[in-house]
Design a protein around this motif. Structure first.
Motif, short mmCIF file in Angstrom:
data_model
loop_
_atom_site.label_atom_id
_atom_site.label_comp_id
_atom_site.label_asym_id
_atom_site.label_seq_id
_atom_site.Cartn_x
_atom_site.Cartn_y
_atom_site.Cartn_z
N UNK A 139 0.85 -1.19 0.00
CA UNK A 139 0.00 0.00 0.00
C UNK A 139 0.88 1.23 0.00
N UNK A 140 0.37 2.29 -0.61
CA UNK A 140 1.13 3.54 -0.66
C UNK A 140 0.17 4.71 -0.74
N UNK A 141 0.62 5.85 -0.27
CA UNK A 141 -0.11 7.12 -0.38
C UNK A 141 0.80 8.08 -1.12
N UNK A 142 0.32 8.64 -2.23
CA UNK A 142 1.13 9.55 -3.03
C UNK A 142 0.65 10.98 -2.80
N UNK A 143 1.59 11.86 -2.49
CA UNK A 143 1.30 13.27 -2.23
C UNK A 143 2.08 14.11 -3.23
N UNK A 144 1.39 14.99 -3.93
CA UNK A 144 2.06 15.91 -4.84
C UNK A 144 2.59 17.11 -4.09
N UNK A 145 3.77 17.57 -4.46
CA UNK A 145 4.39 18.70 -3.77
C UNK A 145 5.07 19.59 -4.80
N UNK A 146 4.57 20.81 -4.98
CA UNK A 146 5.14 21.78 -5.91
C UNK A 146 5.93 22.82 -5.13
N UNK A 147 7.23 22.87 -5.38
CA UNK A 147 8.08 23.86 -4.72
C UNK A 147 7.90 25.21 -5.41
#
Length: 158
Positions: A64-72
């Motif tokens: 299982x995994x949780x993907x989080x988008x992160x824009x610097x």
């Protein structure tokens, strides 16, 4: 006899509400759409296809995994993948052709049953992500873009 259909060149009004369908006198009616799927209306008029997805990598052994988008900023983007392995995989998406696994942070506290309940938030400065879960203490994943080499990311309990 065939029916003539006009050619529409501008869809700047976007997708219209069903309440607007009979409002032929409104200016938005002439440049609007009844339904729009998998596309984006631009302010200049034309419709473009919605951006798709691309393969960014895998985490071997994770169930299982949780993907989080992160824009610097506008040119730097990351995908943070929290897995039950336990590790956090940070993938740099800034390169257009090949995503690069930039860093792996081992020994994370989340288990397989806790991954779906993970919540996250990021302050406006875009330098950290706060990660919370019902059964685990809150964590902060901090981005340090000033470091040119080594680990740019650190994970710590708040």
């Amino acid at each position: 006899m065939s029916k003539v259909q006009p050619i529409f060149r501008s869809f700047a009004a976007g997708e219209l509400s069903p309440r607007m369908y009979s409002r032929t006198d409104a200016t938005a009616w002439a440049s609007g759409l009844a339904k729009l799927e998998n596309a984006i209306c631009t302010s200049l008029g034309p419709v473009i296809r919605r951006f798709g997805t691309r393969y960014a990598g895998n985490s071997v052994g994770a169930t299982k995994a949780k993907v989080i988008g992160f824009d610097v900023d506008v040119s730097t983007a990351y995908a943070i993948c929290i897995t039950d392995k336990p590790e956090v995989v940070i993938i740099n998406l800034s390169t257009p052709s090949v995503p690069v696994v930039e860093q792996r942070i081992a020994a994370t506290p989340w288990t397989t049953t806790q991954i779906p309940f993970i919540q996250h938030d990021s302050p406006p400065e875009n330098q950290a992500i706060f990660i919370v879960s019902p059964e685990v203490a809150p964590y902060e994943l901090v981005y340090d873009g000033t470091q040119l080499a080594g680990s740019k990311w650190s994970l710590a309990i708040i």
